[in-house]
Design an enzyme around this catalytic site. Structure first.
Site, PDB file in Angstrom:
ATOM      1  N   LYS A   1      -5.659 -21.968 -21.374  1.00 19.39           N
ATOM      2  CA  LYS A   1      -6.188 -22.891 -20.366  1.00 19.39           C
ATOM      3  C   LYS A   1      -5.849 -22.376 -18.961  1.00 19.39           C
ATOM      4  O   LYS A   1      -6.654 -22.480 -18.043  1.00 19.39           O
ATOM      5  CB  LYS A   1      -5.618 -24.304 -20.574  1.00 19.39           C
ATOM      6  CG  LYS A   1      -6.021 -24.946 -21.902  1.00 19.39           C
ATOM      7  CD  LYS A   1      -7.480 -25.330 -21.956  1.00 19.39           C
ATOM      8  CE  LYS A   1      -7.833 -26.195 -23.151  1.00 19.39           C
ATOM      9  NZ  LYS A   1      -9.256 -26.517 -23.261  1.00 19.39           N
TER      10      LYS A   1
ATOM     11  N   TYR B   1      -2.137 -22.198 -26.454  1.00 20.58           N
ATOM     12  CA  TYR B   1      -3.165 -23.087 -25.912  1.00 20.58           C
ATOM     13  C   TYR B   1      -3.045 -23.159 -24.387  1.00 20.58           C
ATOM     14  O   TYR B   1      -4.020 -22.984 -23.654  1.00 20.58           O
ATOM     15  CB  TYR B   1      -2.946 -24.458 -26.562  1.00 20.58           C
ATOM     16  CG  TYR B   1      -3.721 -25.621 -26.021  1.00 20.58           C
ATOM     17  CD1 TYR B   1      -4.954 -25.971 -26.571  1.00 20.58           C
ATOM     18  CD2 TYR B   1      -3.209 -26.417 -24.996  1.00 20.58           C
ATOM     19  CE1 TYR B   1      -5.659 -27.083 -26.107  1.00 20.58           C
ATOM     20  CE2 TYR B   1      -3.907 -27.517 -24.525  1.00 20.58           C
ATOM     21  CZ  TYR B   1      -5.126 -27.849 -25.086  1.00 20.58           C
ATOM     22  OH  TYR B   1      -5.822 -28.942 -24.622  1.00 20.58           O
TER      23      TYR B   1
HETATM   24  N1  LIG Z   1      -7.305 -35.233 -25.480  1.00 19.14           N
HETATM   25  C1  LIG Z   1      -6.466 -34.810 -24.578  1.00 19.14           C
HETATM   26  O1  LIG Z   1      -5.500 -35.486 -24.207  1.00 19.14           O
HETATM   27  C2  LIG Z   1      -6.667 -33.466 -23.937  1.00 19.14           C
HETATM   28  C3  LIG Z   1      -5.715 -33.041 -23.002  1.00 19.14           C
HETATM   29  C4  LIG Z   1      -5.904 -31.845 -22.351  1.00 19.14           C
HETATM   30  C5  LIG Z   1      -7.023 -31.084 -22.622  1.00 19.14           C
HETATM   31  N2  LIG Z   1      -7.923 -31.491 -23.556  1.00 19.14           N
HETATM   32  C6  LIG Z   1      -9.090 -30.637 -23.806  1.00 19.14           C
HETATM   33  O2  LIG Z   1     -10.252 -31.437 -23.894  1.00 19.14           O
HETATM   34  C7  LIG Z   1     -11.207 -30.813 -24.743  1.00 19.14           C
HETATM   35  C8  LIG Z   1     -11.656 -31.803 -25.782  1.00 19.14           C
HETATM   36  O3  LIG Z   1     -10.524 -32.166 -26.561  1.00 19.14           O
HETATM   37  P1  LIG Z   1     -10.449 -33.482 -27.446  1.00 19.14           P
HETATM   38  O4  LIG Z   1      -9.111 -34.043 -27.237  1.00 19.14           O
HETATM   39  O5  LIG Z   1     -11.637 -34.295 -27.219  1.00 19.14           O
HETATM   40  O6  LIG Z   1     -10.458 -32.812 -28.899  1.00 19.14           O
HETATM   41  P2  LIG Z   1     -11.154 -33.246 -30.275  1.00 19.14           P
HETATM   42  O7  LIG Z   1     -11.137 -34.701 -30.408  1.00 19.14           O
HETATM   43  O8  LIG Z   1     -10.506 -32.435 -31.332  1.00 19.14           O
HETATM   44  O9  LIG Z   1     -12.644 -32.711 -30.086  1.00 19.14           O
HETATM   45  C9  LIG Z   1     -12.847 -31.315 -29.965  1.00 19.14           C
HETATM   46  C10 LIG Z   1     -14.304 -30.966 -30.086  1.00 19.14           C
HETATM   47  O10 LIG Z   1     -14.406 -29.531 -30.077  1.00 19.14           O
HETATM   48  C11 LIG Z   1     -15.078 -29.114 -31.254  1.00 19.14           C
HETATM   49  N3  LIG Z   1     -14.610 -27.821 -31.729  1.00 19.14           N
HETATM   50  C12 LIG Z   1     -13.353 -27.497 -32.154  1.00 19.14           C
HETATM   51  N4  LIG Z   1     -13.324 -26.228 -32.568  1.00 19.14           N
HETATM   52  C13 LIG Z   1     -14.582 -25.736 -32.426  1.00 19.14           C
HETATM   53  C14 LIG Z   1     -15.175 -24.494 -32.700  1.00 19.14           C
HETATM   54  N5  LIG Z   1     -14.491 -23.483 -33.243  1.00 19.14           N
HETATM   55  N6  LIG Z   1     -16.488 -24.330 -32.415  1.00 19.14           N
HETATM   56  C15 LIG Z   1     -17.214 -25.342 -31.896  1.00 19.14           C
HETATM   57  N7  LIG Z   1     -16.706 -26.550 -31.622  1.00 19.14           N
HETATM   58  C16 LIG Z   1     -15.401 -26.744 -31.889  1.00 19.14           C
HETATM   59  C17 LIG Z   1     -14.801 -30.212 -32.276  1.00 19.14           C
HETATM   60  O11 LIG Z   1     -15.742 -30.146 -33.328  1.00 19.14           O
HETATM   61  P3  LIG Z   1     -15.477 -30.878 -34.751  1.00 19.14           P
HETATM   62  O12 LIG Z   1     -15.873 -32.314 -34.551  1.00 19.14           O
HETATM   63  O13 LIG Z   1     -16.394 -30.140 -35.667  1.00 19.14           O
HETATM   64  O14 LIG Z   1     -14.029 -30.705 -35.073  1.00 19.14           O
HETATM   65  C18 LIG Z   1     -14.921 -31.438 -31.397  1.00 19.14           C
HETATM   66  O15 LIG Z   1     -16.273 -31.755 -31.174  1.00 19.14           O
HETATM   67  C19 LIG Z   1     -10.524 -29.582 -25.318  1.00 19.14           C
HETATM   68  O16 LIG Z   1     -10.900 -28.443 -24.591  1.00 19.14           O
HETATM   69  C20 LIG Z   1      -9.051 -29.879 -25.115  1.00 19.14           C
HETATM   70  O17 LIG Z   1      -8.304 -28.708 -25.018  1.00 19.14           O
HETATM   71  C21 LIG Z   1      -7.768 -32.673 -24.223  1.00 19.14           C
END
Ligand SMILES: NC(=O)c1ccc[n+]([C@@H]2O[C@H](COP(=O)([O-])OP(=O)(O)OC[C@H]3O[C@@H](n4cnc5c(N)ncnc54)[C@H](OP(=O)(O)O)[C@@H]3O)[C@@H](O)[C@H]2O)c1
Length: 478
Positions: free
Chosen positions: A361, A357
């Site tokens: 990134k 991952y």
């Molecule tokens: N939360 C954190 O602390 C954090 C930290 C660093 C980076 N990030 C980054 O922030 C972004 C959002 O993360 P999040 O924490 O909000 O994650 P999340 O709650 O799991 O939400 C992820 C979203 O991406 C969608 N998704 C996952 N796989 C997919 C696929 N194959 N095709 C299309 N859509 C897909 C999910 O759809 P479904 O609803 O259908 O599962 C959901 O809408 C990501 O890029 C993550 O790497 C987050």
């Protein structure tokens, strides 16, 4: 009774000014005393919408509840605010002028009976507050002429050491950034088309809601049709924004990415903002039905392919409106990894989801810098952000131990998504390109020298991703 009145001239159309001020949730950005605002109902802005506003008064925090009682689009909004000491009626009138519009703000305070004898002595202070809020705060917010941000000395120092840099990822880090340092965002979004991936959960959902309230035309790219349809219905009902469309795609499948591109290209709507947000962390190693390692497919090749293919529509928006923006959501996890350009699919070492991952990134960050450079003359700015650590379904399911340990210091999804929203909306965010942001400030892309890649490997990354199809023709045939 105490009456305050202030009038300002603004060189912007009445509809833009109305869109911003009518939603009282923005008052924390311009009111000199407001320190916190929030909506009390999940309803579109209009008669009956209620807000909680916390003001800082000389005698402490003063919570107020406001309600919109009159609402005439582009012209007038009247609110009644109720608190412990008074009731206030705020009337905001917007009238078009030759150069834009005039905004007239009247606030009439009715004091509780036991306070009436002090009304005259409080008037000078209130007048100063009214002047500061309208002539300074609101005028500056609507003039929207803020300088592009630079990293603060404090954060630059924090970024020199890994532990202090990591502290900034927490909720406290966000509060530090937000503490009255954030500029208002009054840019008009109703004529801007935003394409957002991964809108059904976590940060994407928080951004979708924010942008819907701001009136942006939204295309949400989601993989689950039912979830997507429910989200669109919910957002339309809550925000009153009817311009929300859906595209269905599993973004780890290149055939689906191509389908979305074909559909958006056929519709031909210029794209003002593309937000590559969809993401997930995969353990154990998995391979898609197209034979690609999942992290690589979803976190790097997918957004790369989508962004490259949507460039004509971004270009179209830039030609029409002077700029287009790409926002890549990366992760602070990338600070731990160096680009492994010859092992993009994480085959060489024992697989670790977190490492795969983080490397993806890291590579997307490098692509951000390359796109920014390549597209600098075309009006397309490309930036990356990382949200710190936010409490989302993704973090809870992929990193349960981490989630349990850090639960109390995690940001809310809204706090995590704040910099995505800022990059999409703020005027000044369009002045920078090729940067990594946390809490609306450009930040270092390396916390230690050990993760720095060579120029040669950056160029290799450009070539490998750019030539992916021709290099893998044989794979498809097989
Ligand atoms: N939360 C954190 O602390 C954090 C930290 C660093 C980076 N990030 C980054 O922030 C972004 C959002 O993360 P999040 O924490 O909000 O994650 P999340 O709650 O799991 O939400 C992820 C979203 O991406 C969608 N998704 C996952 N796989 C997919 C696929 N194959 N095709 C299309 N859509 C897909 C999910 O759809 P479904 O609803 O259908 O599962 C959901 O809408 C990501 O890029 C993550 O790497 C987050």
């Amino acid at each position: 009774m105490t009456t305050l009145n202030e009038t300002i001239q603004i060189e912007r159309p009445a509809r833009e000014v109305f869109q911003y001020v009518a939603d009282f949730a923005t008052c924390v950005e311009w009111d000199s005393t407001a320190i916190e605002t929030g909506r009390l109902d999940d309803t579109p802005v209009g008669v009956g919408t209620r807000y909680k506003v916390v003001c800082e008064a000389p005698f402490g925090k003063l919570p107020l509840e406001y309600e919109i009682v009159e609402f005439e689009p582009d012209h007038k909004v009247v609110l009644i605010g109720r608190g412990r000491f008074f009731e206030v009626e705020d009337t905001i009138l917007i009238t078009p002028t030759k150069t834009g519009c005039e905004l007239d703000y009247t606030a009439v305070f009715t004091w509780k009976p036991w306070l009436q004898k002090f009304a005259a002595s409080m008037e000078p202070g209130l007048k100063r507050m009214g002047y500061a809020s309208v002539q300074k705060g609101m005028k500056a917010a609507l003039e929207d002429n803020y300088a592009a941000p630079e990293i603060s000395g404090e954060n630059a120092r924090a970024d020199r050491f890994v532990p202090t840099a990591l502290m900034r990822f927490t909720k406290r880090g966000y509060k530090r950034g937000a503490k009255k340092l954030f500029n208002p965002m009054s840019r008009y979004m109703a004529d801007k088309h935003v394409v957002l991936t991964g809108a059904t959960a976590g940060l994407g959902k928080a951004s979708a809601e924010f942008l819907a309230y701001r009136g942006a035309k939204l295309t949400l790219v989601v993989r689950n049709r039912n979830k997507g349809q429910a989200l669109v219905k919910e957002l339309k009902a809550r925000t009153g924004n009817k311009q929300i469309a859906l595209e269905i795609a599993d973004l780890s499948l290149m055939a689906d990415v191509d389908k979305v591109v074909a559909s958006l290209s056929k519709k031909g709507e210029p794209i003002d903002v593309l937000i590559n947000n969809a993401g997930a962390l995969f353990n154990p190693r998995q391979v898609t039905s197209e034979g690609l390692e999942q992290s690589f497919a979803l976190l790097l090749l997918g957004p790369f392919r989508l962004t490259e293919a949507l460039k004509p529509l971004l270009q179209h928006a830039a030609d029409l409106r002077g700029e287009a923006r790409v926002i890549n959501v990366v992760s602070g996890g990338m600070y731990s990894q160096k680009l492994r350009v010859l092992d993009l699919q994480n085959e060489e070492d024992k697989y670790s989801g977190s490492v795969a991952y983080a490397r993806c990134k890291r590579a997307l960050m490098i692509k951000t810098e390359q796109w920014a450079e390549d597209w600098a003359d075309e009006g397309i700015v490309v930036n990356a952000m990382h949200p710190g650590w936010a409490d989302t379904p993704g973090v809870e399911s992929a990193l349960p131990e981490f989630h349990k340990l850090t639960r109390l210091v995690l940001r809310t999804p809204e706090e995590g998504a704040d910099t995505i929203n800022w990059l999409a909306v703020a005027t000044e965010a369009g002045q920078l390109s090729g940067k990594l942001f946390l809490d609306r400030e450009p930040r270092t892309t390396h916390l230690t020298d050990s993760t720095r890649e060579s120029e040669e490997s950056r160029e290799q990354l450009r070539e490998i991703l750019g030539n992916w199809d021709s290099a893998h023709e044989g794979d498809k045939a097989a």
